[in-house]
Design a protein around this motif. Structure first.
Motif, mmCIF file in Angstrom:
data_model
loop_
_atom_site.group_PDB
_atom_site.id
_atom_site.type_symbol
_atom_site.label_atom_id
_atom_site.label_comp_id
_atom_site.label_asym_id
_atom_site.label_seq_id
_atom_site.Cartn_x
_atom_site.Cartn_y
_atom_site.Cartn_z
ATOM 1 N N ARG A 68 0.838 -1.196 0.000
ATOM 2 C CA ARG A 68 0.000 0.000 0.000
ATOM 3 C C ARG A 68 0.870 1.242 0.000
ATOM 4 N NH1 ARG A 68 -0.982 2.332 5.084
ATOM 5 N NH2 ARG A 68 -3.043 2.986 4.373
ATOM 6 N N PHE A 69 0.291 2.320 -0.475
ATOM 7 C CA PHE A 69 0.978 3.605 -0.422
ATOM 8 C C PHE A 69 0.841 4.184 0.979
ATOM 9 C CE2 PHE A 69 0.620 3.032 -4.930
ATOM 10 C CZ PHE A 69 1.789 3.604 -5.413
ATOM 11 N N ALA A 70 1.870 4.910 1.379
ATOM 12 C CA ALA A 70 2.017 5.311 2.778
ATOM 13 C C ALA A 70 0.790 6.023 3.335
ATOM 14 C CB ALA A 70 3.258 6.198 2.922
ATOM 15 N N TYR A 71 0.200 6.914 2.557
ATOM 16 C CA TYR A 71 -0.889 7.734 3.091
ATOM 17 C C TYR A 71 -2.229 7.441 2.426
ATOM 18 C CZ TYR A 71 2.905 10.275 5.281
ATOM 19 O OH TYR A 71 4.005 10.601 6.029
ATOM 20 N N ASP A 72 -2.309 6.315 1.715
ATOM 21 C CA ASP A 72 -3.578 5.942 1.106
ATOM 22 C C ASP A 72 -4.604 5.637 2.194
ATOM 23 O OD1 ASP A 72 -5.403 5.360 -0.848
ATOM 24 O OD2 ASP A 72 -4.749 3.285 -1.101
ATOM 25 N N ARG A 73 -5.730 6.295 2.123
ATOM 26 C CA ARG A 73 -6.824 6.163 3.093
ATOM 27 C C ARG A 73 -6.450 6.681 4.484
ATOM 28 N NH1 ARG A 73 -6.918 1.325 0.215
ATOM 29 N NH2 ARG A 73 -8.684 1.120 -1.193
ATOM 30 N N ASP A 74 -5.396 7.468 4.576
ATOM 31 C CA ASP A 74 -5.063 8.106 5.852
ATOM 32 C C ASP A 74 -6.170 9.098 6.220
ATOM 33 O OD1 ASP A 74 -2.659 8.841 7.843
ATOM 34 O OD2 ASP A 74 -3.641 10.693 7.202
ATOM 35 N N ARG A 75 -6.653 9.035 7.451
ATOM 36 C CA ARG A 75 -7.816 9.834 7.840
ATOM 37 C C ARG A 75 -7.543 11.329 7.719
ATOM 38 N NH1 ARG A 75 -11.220 8.335 13.128
ATOM 39 N NH2 ARG A 75 -11.625 6.595 11.700
#
Length: 254
Positions: A68-75
């Protein structure tokens, strides 16, 4: 947004030479496209730097890529994106109101240099972000997003910037629509009254850089998509300024 609505007193341009800016920015855009096209490893290196590999739960094959990418779906990123996505619409509403206010105040003399700049911004949004980016490039470029390519856990082949050989069918990666909107927001700093350019311009500049950066960090776009989308709005804005500079009313000779 403006301090005054003085009608055309003379043929002036507060942006220096729009044509020269347009030509310089257009040349820069083409050079960057050529750079990213010839050296696709730039895009891949940046994407790999924010992608974390993980074991694939359904296979042990070394050919399959998961992660996954580091900030994918990061709130936090989701919240920030929701806020920044609304800003172009707010700016659009303000810009649409300004010519009406000028018309109510000045009547037949409603068209002023500042109103022309406002209309140039509106046209650059419609033609750049709307027509060129969203209706043409994103619809027909065919470039898959990073998270949709087989190098980063997707199913489609990677293609370099400027190639229309990809298999993405809609809402493709080249170029970033949000980066284009971000570049357009930065252009609006030049429309602000001088006393507001620092207090409002500095946050706008930060947001303008933050928006495309978030798209790269979440795997939604490659670096080239973000840079070229952002710069394209500056190209279109200076193009529209050039048009209005050429066709603006000329002062009558005594």
């Amino acid at each position: 947004m403006y301090d005054d609505y003085a009608a055309y007193p003379k043929r002036t341009a507060s942006f220096g030479k729009p044509l020269a800016l347009f030509l310089a920015l257009s040349a820069l855009w083409c050079l960057l496209l050529l750079l990213f096209n010839r050296f696709p490893e730039i895009d891949l290196s940046v994407a790999r730097s924010v992608f974390t590999n993980a074991p694939c739960p359904w296979t042990d094959s070394a050919d399959d890529v998961c992660g996954r990418f580091a900030y994918d779906r990061d709130r936090l990123f989701v919240i920030l994106r929701s806020i920044t996505l609304a800003l172009p619409y707010v700016a659009l509403a303000v810009l649409l109101a300004i010519p009406f206010i000028s018309w109510r105040k000045l009547g037949p003399n409603w068209r002023t240099p500042k109103i022309d700049q406002c209309m140039a911004a509106l046209l650059s949004l419609a033609l750049g972000c709307g027509l060129i980016v969203n209706l043409f490039l994103k619809a027909f470029s065919g470039r898959p997003r990073p998270r949709d390519t087989d190098l980063f856990g997707g199913a489609l082949d990677f293609v370099q910037a400027g190639s229309f050989a990809g298999k993405c069918l809609r809402n493709c990666s080249f170029v970033s629509g949000e980066a284009s909107s971000a570049g357009w927001l930065l252009c609006l700093v030049l429309l602000l009254p001088p006393r507001w350019r620092l207090p409002l311009g500095a946050p706008l500049a930060i947001i303008s850089v933050m928006m495309p950066t978030m798209r790269v960090l979440t795997g939604a776009h490659y670096l080239s998509d973000a840079v070229l989308g952002w710069l394209l709005s500056l190209v279109m804005f200076t193009a529209m300024l050039t048009v209005f500079e050429i066709f603006s009313p000329r002062p009558q000779q005594p």
